[in-house]
Scaffold this active site. Structure first.
Site, PDB file in Angstrom:
ATOM      1  N   LYS A 155      14.480  32.266  95.430  1.00 37.04           N
ATOM      2  CA  LYS A 155      16.337  31.958  95.911  1.00 37.04           C
ATOM      3  C   LYS A 155      16.746  33.024  95.183  1.00 37.04           C
ATOM      4  CE  LYS A 155      19.328  31.104  92.900  1.00 37.04           C
ATOM      5  NZ  LYS A 155      20.268  32.149  94.007  1.00 37.04           N
ATOM      6  N   GLY A 183      17.382  37.229  85.837  1.00 39.73           N
ATOM      7  CA  GLY A 183      18.584  37.583  85.511  1.00 39.73           C
ATOM      8  C   GLY A 183      19.302  37.974  84.355  1.00 39.73           C
ATOM      9  N   SER A 184      20.314  37.370  83.924  1.00 44.36           N
ATOM     10  CA  SER A 184      20.832  37.855  82.410  1.00 44.36           C
ATOM     11  C   SER A 184      20.619  36.542  81.836  1.00 44.36           C
ATOM     12  CB  SER A 184      22.887  37.314  83.131  1.00 44.36           C
ATOM     13  OG  SER A 184      22.851  36.532  83.037  1.00 44.36           O
ATOM     14  N   THR A 185      21.019  37.328  80.604  1.00 42.57           N
ATOM     15  CA  THR A 185      20.905  36.730  79.098  1.00 42.57           C
ATOM     16  C   THR A 185      21.226  35.026  79.309  1.00 42.57           C
ATOM     17  OG1 THR A 185      20.144  38.053  78.012  1.00 42.57           O
ATOM     18  CG2 THR A 185      20.212  35.852  76.826  1.00 42.57           C
ATOM     19  N   ALA A 186      22.442  35.245  79.589  1.00 38.02           N
ATOM     20  CA  ALA A 186      23.407  33.656  79.779  1.00 38.02           C
ATOM     21  C   ALA A 186      22.867  33.013  80.781  1.00 38.02           C
ATOM     22  CB  ALA A 186      25.031  34.600  79.712  1.00 38.02           C
ATOM     23  N   GLY A 236      19.928  32.505  81.657  1.00 37.79           N
ATOM     24  CA  GLY A 236      18.443  32.688  81.040  1.00 37.79           C
ATOM     25  C   GLY A 236      18.593  31.378  80.080  1.00 37.79           C
ATOM     26  N   CYS A 257      17.895  46.474  84.253  1.00 32.50           N
ATOM     27  CA  CYS A 257      17.148  45.851  83.472  1.00 32.50           C
ATOM     28  C   CYS A 257      16.681  47.045  81.923  1.00 32.50           C
ATOM     29  CB  CYS A 257      16.312  45.156  82.967  1.00 32.50           C
ATOM     30  SG  CYS A 257      15.045  45.261  83.900  1.00 32.50           S
TER      31      CYS A 257
HETATM   32  P1  NAD Z   1      22.572  36.357  87.017  1.00 30.95           P
HETATM   33  O1  NAD Z   1      21.910  35.646  85.876  1.00 30.95           O
HETATM   34  O2  NAD Z   1      24.394  36.176  87.523  1.00 30.95           O
HETATM   35  O3  NAD Z   1      21.758  36.358  88.404  1.00 30.95           O
HETATM   36  C1  NAD Z   1      20.618  35.667  88.352  1.00 30.95           C
HETATM   37  C2  NAD Z   1      20.168  35.217  89.409  1.00 30.95           C
HETATM   38  O4  NAD Z   1      20.582  33.387  88.690  1.00 30.95           O
HETATM   39  C3  NAD Z   1      20.369  34.770  90.469  1.00 30.95           C
HETATM   40  O5  NAD Z   1      19.650  34.586  91.656  1.00 30.95           O
HETATM   41  C4  NAD Z   1      22.205  33.830  90.937  1.00 30.95           C
HETATM   42  O6  NAD Z   1      22.441  32.799  91.721  1.00 30.95           O
HETATM   43  C5  NAD Z   1      21.663  32.497  89.609  1.00 30.95           C
HETATM   44  N1  NAD Z   1      21.404  31.663  89.251  1.00 30.95           N
HETATM   45  C6  NAD Z   1      23.176  32.167  88.486  1.00 30.95           C
HETATM   46  N2  NAD Z   1      23.873  29.911  88.207  1.00 30.95           N
HETATM   47  C7  NAD Z   1      21.760  30.074  87.891  1.00 30.95           C
HETATM   48  C8  NAD Z   1      21.828  28.613  87.086  1.00 30.95           C
HETATM   49  N3  NAD Z   1      22.469  27.938  86.710  1.00 30.95           N
HETATM   50  N4  NAD Z   1      20.563  28.619  86.695  1.00 30.95           N
HETATM   51  C9  NAD Z   1      19.479  29.234  87.702  1.00 30.95           C
HETATM   52  N5  NAD Z   1      20.306  30.725  88.377  1.00 30.95           N
HETATM   53  C10 NAD Z   1      21.407  30.857  88.627  1.00 30.95           C
HETATM   54  O7  NAD Z   1      22.496  37.989  86.577  1.00 30.95           O
HETATM   55  P2  NAD Z   1      22.866  38.943  87.629  1.00 30.95           P
HETATM   56  O8  NAD Z   1      24.249  39.428  87.295  1.00 30.95           O
HETATM   57  O9  NAD Z   1      21.634  38.845  89.431  1.00 30.95           O
HETATM   58  O10 NAD Z   1      21.489  40.333  87.449  1.00 30.95           O
HETATM   59  C11 NAD Z   1      21.365  41.993  85.883  1.00 30.95           C
HETATM   60  C12 NAD Z   1      21.620  40.849  84.519  1.00 30.95           C
HETATM   61  O11 NAD Z   1      19.577  40.899  84.763  1.00 30.95           O
HETATM   62  C13 NAD Z   1      21.658  42.104  83.685  1.00 30.95           C
HETATM   63  O12 NAD Z   1      21.657  41.053  82.756  1.00 30.95           O
HETATM   64  C14 NAD Z   1      20.149  42.408  83.354  1.00 30.95           C
HETATM   65  O13 NAD Z   1      19.464  42.962  82.537  1.00 30.95           O
HETATM   66  C15 NAD Z   1      18.940  41.334  84.342  1.00 30.95           C
HETATM   67  N6  NAD Z   1      18.276  41.690  84.864  1.00 30.95           N
HETATM   68  C16 NAD Z   1      16.566  41.870  84.217  1.00 30.95           C
HETATM   69  C17 NAD Z   1      15.909  42.503  84.561  1.00 30.95           C
HETATM   70  C18 NAD Z   1      14.226  41.765  84.014  1.00 30.95           C
HETATM   71  O14 NAD Z   1      13.242  42.361  83.648  1.00 30.95           O
HETATM   72  N7  NAD Z   1      14.897  41.644  82.248  1.00 30.95           N
HETATM   73  C19 NAD Z   1      15.090  42.882  85.529  1.00 30.95           C
HETATM   74  C20 NAD Z   1      16.523  42.883  86.322  1.00 30.95           C
HETATM   75  C21 NAD Z   1      18.176  42.672  86.021  1.00 30.95           C
END
Ligand code: NAD
Length: 467
Positions: free
Chosen positions: A168, A219-222, A224, A275
């Site tokens: 996804k 994705g984001s910590t929140a 995650g 990130c």
């Molecule tokens: P996000 O957490 O908003 O979204 C990431 C993914 O999660 C998207 O596909 C989104 O649709 C999905 N998602 C949304 N709600 C969900 C839920 N309840 N359950 C499961 N999945 C859900 O993050 P973003 O804004 O797309 O990306 C930016 C963030 O990602 C930043 O905090 C960045 O630091 C982090 N990031 C981390 C790494 C790493 O390897 N550590 C790499 C890239 C980005």
């Protein structure tokens, strides 16, 4: 733009609904992209579940060959994939091309790995063997900053280990991923690899799904934390690569002119939407003014434009929400520090913000304490190395960090005291598929890349025989 489809059970299918995908450089709608219903998500999981036994039983040599074929397909179609990536993500075409080729590199690397049987003991009394078995259906959830690259951290190791997948992508960057799915649709047996897209509304259904055995999330910590809570119900395996607030620490013996370029690139690559970007820079007071001056020169010289234009160094922010968020950080910077380069949005369509350097700012401001994920770098002054380390570590994040110095021994000592999964010395953002990568503290759980990353897509099974 062309049509995009999902890949479910070996077939390219339309979405139950559609959603617009916007070009962040123009704010124009690129295309109406398919958007999945929950039924389609369930179909994708069911297809992956049905395909699993045969794929798991396929010899690893065969799986390896198919992963190499996928790498060849990516390379052959690099120009198309990169162009779509630039249009939906915003990054310069040269960077999108590097990302696409990097993706192929990860496929080739993982295809070269093995999952050898380990004999733990072979004695008179017993023989003990350790196997790495596949888990089953993997849910891969991808963010919008490196849509193709991050796919390649998850997909080839999961497949090599014998798992099947439902992928996804992020709602604002699904197109290059769906194009990739179309290109490789005929390479794998039906159902082994499935792609859908959502409008940020199906993540929860995927992470809750009882037939998904593992979630590999970036994705984001929140978000995650939500994934972790949701996965707990069925005790799914999880790998979480999350946010960061990486500190760069510039020691008093560093030469500002020599290190400025590496620091600038470490902070502003992908317009700061990395990130692992440098998100706070700690500079010793003795070289503070000179360091700020060098960074300002680079910020002012940077070419910020549509990623499709040749010569563009930095593209727009990827989406409206992130653009508005970074504008909030600019307000904070003006209130709590001194903006010495950039600081304004650009007067044109698109989510453009020039690289911004903020000096005379400290902890207690949002720009320092939170993850800005944009082209705004706070430069903080310190007077004592121990103090700099303490301040760098004073965060819930722990993804990366870097130390800049003319003395490697000193830099190494500081590096070993920084709480981060990766610490670089005199560079930042040097990644490769064979170098394991994972976050400390709230920056993640588990590891990607290398053998460690491959193992996370497996279940350890011990067979212990009496003799
Ligand atoms: P996000 O957490 O908003 O979204 C990431 C993914 O999660 C998207 O596909 C989104 O649709 C999905 N998602 C949304 N709600 C969900 C839920 N309840 N359950 C499961 N999945 C859900 O993050 P973003 O804004 O797309 O990306 C930016 C963030 O990602 C930043 O905090 C960045 O630091 C982090 N990031 C981390 C790494 C790493 O390897 N550590 C790499 C890239 C980005």
């Amino acid at each position: 733009m062309e049509n995009f489809n999902f890949l479910i059970n070996g077939r390219l299918v339309a979405g139950a609904k559609t959603m617009p995908v916007v070009n962040p450089a123009t704010e124009e709608v690129l295309v109406q992209c398919p958007r999945a219903s929950e039924e389609q998500l369930n179909e994708a999981v069911a297809a992956a579940k049905a395909a699993f036994p045969a794929w798991a039983a396929t010899p690893i040599e065969e799986r390896r060959k198919l992963i190499v074929r996928m790498a060849e397909t990516i390379e052959k179609n690099c120009a198309d994939l990169a162009r779509i990536l630039t249009q939906e993500q915003g990054k310069p075409l040269a960077d999108a091309t590097a990302e696409t080729m990097g993706m192929a590199g990860f496929f080739r690397y993982f295809a070269s790995l093995d999952l050898p049987l380990r004999v733990i003991e072979d004695s008179k009394g017993r023989k003990v063997e350790a196997y790495r078995r596949p888990l089953g259906v993997i849910g891969a959830i991808i963010p919008w900053n490196f849509p193709l690259m991050i796919l390649s951290f998850k997909l080839p190791p999961a497949l090599l280990a014998g798992n099947t997948l439902v992928v996804k992508p992020a709602p604002t960057t699904p197109l290059a991923s769906l194009k990739f799915a179309e290109l490789v649709a005929d390479i794998l047996p039906k159902g082994v690899l499935n792609f859908i897209a959502d409008a940020n509304d199906l993540g929860d259904a995927l992470t809750h799904h009882p037939d998904v055995r593992k979630i590999s999330f970036t994705g984001s910590t929140a978000t995650g934390k939500k994934v972790m809570a949701s996965a707990a119900e069925t005790l799914k395996r999880i790998t979480l690569e999350l946010g960061g607030n990486d500190a760069g620490v510039v020691l008093d013996d560093a030469k500002p002119k020599a290190v400025a370029k590496g620091i600038f690139e470490g902070a502003f690559q992908n317009s700061g939407q990395v990130c692992l970007a440098i998100k706070r820079l700690y500079v010793h007071e003795s070289i503070y003014d000179e360091m700020c001056h060098e960074l300002v020169q680079l910020a002012e010289a940077a070419v910020v434009d549509d990623g499709l234009k040749q010569g563009t160094q930095l593209g727009p922010l990827q989406n409206k929400m992130q653009y508005e968020k970074v504008k909030g950080f600019l307000d904070d910077a003006r209130k709590n520090g001194k903006v010495v380069a950039g600081g304004e949005v650009m007067d044109r369509p698109g989510y453009f913000i020039r690289p911004t350097i903020v000096r005379d700012i400290s902890e207690g401001s949002r720009l320092v304490d939170e993850e800005q994920f944009g082209p705004v770098l706070p430069v903080l002054k310190y007077s004592d190395t121990d103090e700099a380390i303490k301040r760098a570590n004073n965060t819930t994040y722990g993804l990366g960090a870097s130390v800049w110095s003319s003395n490697l021994e000193r830099a190494h000592d500081v590096a070993s005291r920084l709480e981060a999964g990766t610490v670089w010395i005199n560079k930042h953002l040097d990644m490769a598929p064979h170098i394991p990568f994972g976050g400390a503290k709230n920056s993640g759980l588990g590891t990607e890349f290398a053998e460690e990353g491959l193992n996370e897509f497996t279940q350890l099974q011990v067979i212990n025989m009496a003799r």
